[in-house]
Design an enzyme around this catalytic site. Structure first.
Site, PDB file in Angstrom:
ATOM      1  N   LYS A 141       0.834  -1.205   0.000  1.00 29.68           N
ATOM      2  CA  LYS A 141       0.000   0.000   0.000  1.00 29.68           C
ATOM      3  C   LYS A 141       0.869   1.257   0.000  1.00 29.68           C
ATOM      4  O   LYS A 141       0.567   2.241  -0.690  1.00 29.68           O
ATOM      5  CB  LYS A 141      -0.944  -0.025   1.203  1.00 29.68           C
ATOM      6  CG  LYS A 141      -2.054  -1.059   1.046  1.00 29.68           C
ATOM      7  CD  LYS A 141      -2.761  -1.375   2.348  1.00 29.68           C
ATOM      8  CE  LYS A 141      -3.748  -2.529   2.139  1.00 29.68           C
ATOM      9  NZ  LYS A 141      -4.356  -2.995   3.389  1.00 29.68           N
ATOM     10  N   GLN A 182      -5.075  -1.803   9.331  1.00 22.45           N
ATOM     11  CA  GLN A 182      -4.830  -3.125   8.754  1.00 22.45           C
ATOM     12  C   GLN A 182      -5.394  -4.224   9.650  1.00 22.45           C
ATOM     13  O   GLN A 182      -5.129  -4.267  10.855  1.00 22.45           O
ATOM     14  CB  GLN A 182      -3.315  -3.334   8.565  1.00 22.45           C
ATOM     15  CG  GLN A 182      -2.947  -4.656   7.920  1.00 22.45           C
ATOM     16  CD  GLN A 182      -3.448  -4.776   6.482  1.00 22.45           C
ATOM     17  OE1 GLN A 182      -3.363  -3.828   5.706  1.00 22.45           O
ATOM     18  NE2 GLN A 182      -3.972  -5.925   6.137  1.00 22.45           N
ATOM     19  N   ASP A 196     -11.499   2.025   3.242  1.00 24.11           N
ATOM     20  CA  ASP A 196     -11.744   0.587   3.098  1.00 24.11           C
ATOM     21  C   ASP A 196     -13.213   0.291   2.830  1.00 24.11           C
ATOM     22  O   ASP A 196     -13.564  -0.804   2.395  1.00 24.11           O
ATOM     23  CB  ASP A 196     -11.308  -0.164   4.366  1.00 24.11           C
ATOM     24  CG  ASP A 196      -9.963  -0.842   4.221  1.00 24.11           C
ATOM     25  OD1 ASP A 196      -9.575  -1.142   3.076  1.00 24.11           O
ATOM     26  OD2 ASP A 196      -9.295  -1.095   5.234  1.00 24.11           O
TER      27      ASP A 196
END
Length: 278
Positions: free
Chosen positions: A52, A96, A119
């Protein structure tokens, strides 16, 4: 002969498009910044976080990295999220997953400001998807829609079957297919006569979480098959939820593992980050 849907190539195309847009918008004074939080040092999570960061650097998005110890408390993490929520320089926040057992993932996800939830996991964004309002969409299903569209696969009017009903893939995938005017069936562990259902699918999307679970007996001749799974087989080789060798010859198009859905997830995360700054 079947078409292999090259997710790596399509993801690169999207990143190139975003890179050009970000460069142009930066000239107009716009700012892009993603904050990534990792708790603990799970090896797979570290790889994902690293990828990322690389994608951000390539596209021109600033990234802030917070690498917290395994012993971090839920309160400490909530305080960091809140700090980033009110930071005007931060456009997107990503925590995460998975998180250590002392931390409630649901509470953390819901603590992220919905307009920074790149997300697409916050209940407000999930609700927006359900009713067709503007909001962030989970990156993997959003990427699958792009794979289909950019591979010239028609969704409208087609029988679409999704195997799996997770909040991250299965459910939003079904809603996105409905949004594209597909006729959608969701199968799961309690579904009866699953092969009868999957063999009617023009588009079969597999997110079951079992290595090589789907063989040719589940697939209609000429179907498009999208494999969301990623595992290691007995020989430590990467494989998906679909037995590629058995299924591919019966399809019109299929995603490989690796190189199919995986690269699209990060590409669409970058897409969400850029959309947030607009």
């Amino acid at each position: 002969m079947y078409q292999i849907i090259d997710g790596k190539k399509i993801a690169q195309e999207i990143k190139e498009e975003l890179r050009e847009k970000v460069a142009a918008w930066k000239e107009q004074g716009k700012h892009f910044c993603l904050a990534v939080i990792q708790v603990g040092n799970d090896p797979a999570s570290s790889v994902y976080v690293g990828n990322k960061k690389k994608a951000c650097a390539y596209i021109g998005i600033d990234s802030l990295s917070y690498e917290l110890s395994e012993e971090t408390s839920q309160q400490e993490l909530l305080e960091l999220v809140e700090k980033l929520n009110v930071d005007d320089k931060v456009n997107g926040i990503l925590v995460q997953l998975p998180l250590p057992k002392q931390i409630d993932e649901h509470k953390i996800i819901q603590a992220i400001a919905p307009d920074k939830d790149v997300d697409g996991f916050h209940e407000k964004n999930v609700g927006a998807l359900c009713v067709g309002s503007k909001g962030y969409v989970s990156c993997t299903p959003l990427g699958i829609i792009q794979l289909l569209k950019r591979s010239k696969v028609e969704i409208e009017g087609k029988n679409c079957v999704v195997i799996g009903r997770s909040n991250i893939v299965g459910k939003p995938m079904a809603l996105l297919l409905l949004r594209e005017n597909g006729t959608v069936t969701v199968c799961h562990s309690r579904t009866q006569n699953i092969k009868e259902i999957t063999k009617q699918a023009d588009i079969l999307i597999v997110a079951v979480g079992k290595p090589q679970f789907i063989d040719d007996s589940y697939v209609k001749e000429g179907a498009v098959v999208i494999d969301v799974g990623i595992h290691r087989d007995a020989n430590n080789k990467l494989c998906g939820d679909v037995d590629f060798e058995k299924v591919a010859p019966h399809t019109s198009a299929i995603t490989p593992v690796p190189g199919g859905v995986g690269p699209m997830t990060i590409a669409m995360l970058m897409y969400n980050c850029v959309q947030n700054a607009m």
